[in-house]
Design a protein around this motif. Structure first.
Motif, PDB file in Angstrom:
ATOM      1  N   ASP B  37      -4.823  -7.185   1.394  1.00 20.94           N
ATOM      2  CA  ASP B  37      -5.613  -6.012   1.730  1.00 20.94           C
ATOM      3  C   ASP B  37      -5.659  -5.113   0.513  1.00 20.94           C
ATOM      4  O   ASP B  37      -4.700  -5.015  -0.240  1.00 20.94           O
ATOM      5  N   LYS B  39      -5.526  -2.005   0.074  1.00 18.39           N
ATOM      6  CA  LYS B  39      -4.699  -0.806  -0.030  1.00 18.39           C
ATOM      7  C   LYS B  39      -3.334  -1.101  -0.614  1.00 18.39           C
ATOM      8  O   LYS B  39      -2.791  -0.317  -1.359  1.00 18.39           O
ATOM      9  N   LYS B 111       1.701  -7.282   5.209  1.00 14.63           N
ATOM     10  CA  LYS B 111       1.985  -6.220   6.174  1.00 14.63           C
ATOM     11  C   LYS B 111       3.469  -6.173   6.505  1.00 14.63           C
ATOM     12  O   LYS B 111       4.059  -5.123   6.626  1.00 14.63           O
ATOM     13  N   VAL B 112       4.060  -7.353   6.670  1.00 14.48           N
ATOM     14  CA  VAL B 112       5.443  -7.390   7.106  1.00 14.48           C
ATOM     15  C   VAL B 112       6.386  -7.028   5.972  1.00 14.48           C
ATOM     16  O   VAL B 112       7.346  -6.317   6.160  1.00 14.48           O
ATOM     17  N   ARG B 114       5.786  -5.509   2.990  1.00  8.57           N
ATOM     18  CA  ARG B 114       5.215  -4.649   1.960  1.00  8.57           C
ATOM     19  C   ARG B 114       6.274  -3.835   1.231  1.00  8.57           C
ATOM     20  O   ARG B 114       6.275  -3.724   0.034  1.00  8.57           O
ATOM     21  N   GLU B 115       7.218  -3.274   1.985  1.00 11.78           N
ATOM     22  CA  GLU B 115       8.099  -2.288   1.376  1.00 11.78           C
ATOM     23  C   GLU B 115       9.197  -2.897   0.524  1.00 11.78           C
ATOM     24  O   GLU B 115       9.835  -2.204  -0.233  1.00 11.78           O
ATOM     25  N   ARG B 368     -11.660  19.226   6.605  1.00 12.27           N
ATOM     26  CA  ARG B 368     -11.932  17.976   5.895  1.00 12.27           C
ATOM     27  C   ARG B 368     -11.645  18.206   4.422  1.00 12.27           C
ATOM     28  O   ARG B 368     -12.129  19.153   3.823  1.00 12.27           O
TER      29      ARG B 368
END
Lengths: 89, 369
Positions: B37, B39, B111-112, B114-115, B368
């Protein structure tokens, strides 16, 4: 301590710990909210209904709404890859 | 290359080297394919290695490039297949289409994990330090809890002449059946005033900050530039809120007005009121709620509530300090018009809290960046 209180306490600790390990932020907020509702019940069992009402209203209600608003503002509510979320929260 | 290695994106770097051999413009694409992804591009399948090792290899990368990249591929046991495949494809075609084919396979991994990646030596020591201090804090807290007196025991420090006085004389002093309301709005009313002022100050600060950004160029933004909440389209949500909204408000008002008789009071009742308003705003949108409450009116209500509170407490402090009897009757304990000033003070606090909650929510919604 009755059995139901022990169960609630165990569940409370489980909620508190699992918030750290949940990856999706919305789920974490919901678990945090359930933590607050359990805490509200525990306050009643500790004979402090004033705190219970406040905990339920603040911890479970308003905090959750503000968290969800924040998630919405940083676009974290949307599942990656899908963009079906167009409603405004 | 050195740019990439600064971020500690080792795998990207090794791929970058592969790519460099084939085509100069690939790194971003690789990045995307690797990370799964856009990001979080730094996530790779190398988590189970020692981080220091990675750091060393990192330095090696800068110097040697190719050989180290090879070695790295050998390390990535999770992704070994993918790497090799990539490498071969990369050699065959200068353009990197294969990545788009490989990508779906490893979508979930970043996702799992990432950190766990991307740690330099300093960050690693920070993490160790954080864990150690967290464990220490938990130990200290557990020991403290273990030495606390039992709940409700008679020799706890909390059981002293102050609490005895509150419990024995509270009803005759304040007239409030609910001892908590008697304490926080009569004995300790000054504290409650401070809390209300904190809320008011917070709201004023938020208004100041967010409305500054609204008028950036000297003119107010039009509706298109400000996020106007139009509500949700879901019919069930609208119906449910339409049914429950009056009851939420009613319950909040009950909790506020009944604060001196039953559990509750200004803070909890005000929060319930504010929560109800927020829900209504969420579901029905700005156009609906601005018919009966706006941020401007919220601040007016808050200021009025605070001034009334200050005025009432000034009166009771003056009379109390001079030993004069208060002109406000305490009434019959248990009836709604009793307990002297506690009922109007509860209403003031409730209004302040409800307006704070709603105003904060409303301001953040329409803001915003």
């Amino acid at each position: 301590m009755t059995l139901i209180e022990v169960l609630l306490l165990v569940f409370l600790v489980a909620c508190a710990v699992s918030v750290f390990f949940i990856k999706r932020l919305l789920n974490a907020v919901i678990v945090f909210m359930s933590y607050s509702s359990i805490m509200a019940v525990l306050w009643i069992s500790l004979e402090s209904p004033d705190l219970a009402i406040t905990e339920a209203a603040v911890g479970c209600g308003v905090t959750t709404m503000l968290f969800i608003l924040t998630l919405k503002k940083i676009n974290a509510l949307r599942e990656e890859g899908t963009d079906q979320d167009e409603s405004t929260i | 290359m050195s740019l990439l290695s600064e971020d500690g994106k080792k795998t990207v770097l090794s791929f970058g080297d592969w790519v460099n051999a084939n085509s100069p413009e690939i790194p971003p694409e690789i990045d995307y394919a690797k990370g799964g992804d856009p990001k979080g591009p730094g996530a790779h399948g190398h988590d189970d290695h020692g981080h220091e090792d990675h750091g060393h290899e990192d330095h090696g990368h800068d110097d040697h490039g190719h050989e180290e990249a090879h070695g790295h591929d050998g390390h990535g046991h999770d992704d070994a297949h993918g790497h090799d495949a990539h490498g071969e494809h990369g050699h065959e075609h200068a353009h990197f289409e294969p990545h788009e084919i490989v990508m779906p396979k490893r979508e979930k991994k970043p996702k799992v994990k990432r950190e766990k990646v991307q740690l330099t030596g300093v960050e690693h020591s920070y993490r160790v330090f954080a864990v150690i201090s967290g464990i220490l804090l938990a130990l200290v807290l557990l020991v403290t809890v273990a030495t606390l007196p039992r709940f409700g025991s008679a020799d706890a420090p909390a059981v002293n002449e102050v609490s005895r006085r509150y419990l024995e004389q509270g009803l005759t002093d304040t007239g409030a059946v609910n001892a908590v309301a008697g304490i926080i709005l009569d004995y300790r009313a000054f504290d409650t005033l401070g809390e209300s002022v904190v809320l008011f100050t917070a709201t004023v600060t938020v208004i100041f900050l967010l409305q500054q950004s609204k008028r950036k160029n000297g003119e107010e933004k039009t509706e298109d530039e400000v996020d106007v909440n139009t509500g949700v389209r879901s019919l069930p949500a609208k119906v449910i809120i339409g049914i429950t909204f009056p009851f939420i408000l009613l319950y909040g008002i009950y909790v506020v007005l009944n604060g001196h008789l039953s559990p509750g009071g200004g803070f909890s009742g005000g929060t319930i009121l504010g929560g109800g308003l927020i829900l209504c705003h969420m579901v029905n949108g700005e156009r609906f709620t601005e018919r009966f409450i706006t941020v401007k009116r919220c601040t007016q209500i808050m200021a009025a509530g605070l001034f009334v509170y200050i005025g009432l407490k000034t009166y009771s402090i003056l009379t109390g300090a001079n030993g004069a009897a208060s002109a406000i009757p305490l009434g019959t304990p248990g009836s709604i018009f009793s307990a002297g000033l506690i009922l109007p003070l509860n209403i003031c606090v409730g209004l302040v809290v409800a307006c704070t909650m709603y105003a904060l929510y409303n301001l953040f919604t329409s803001w915003r960046s």
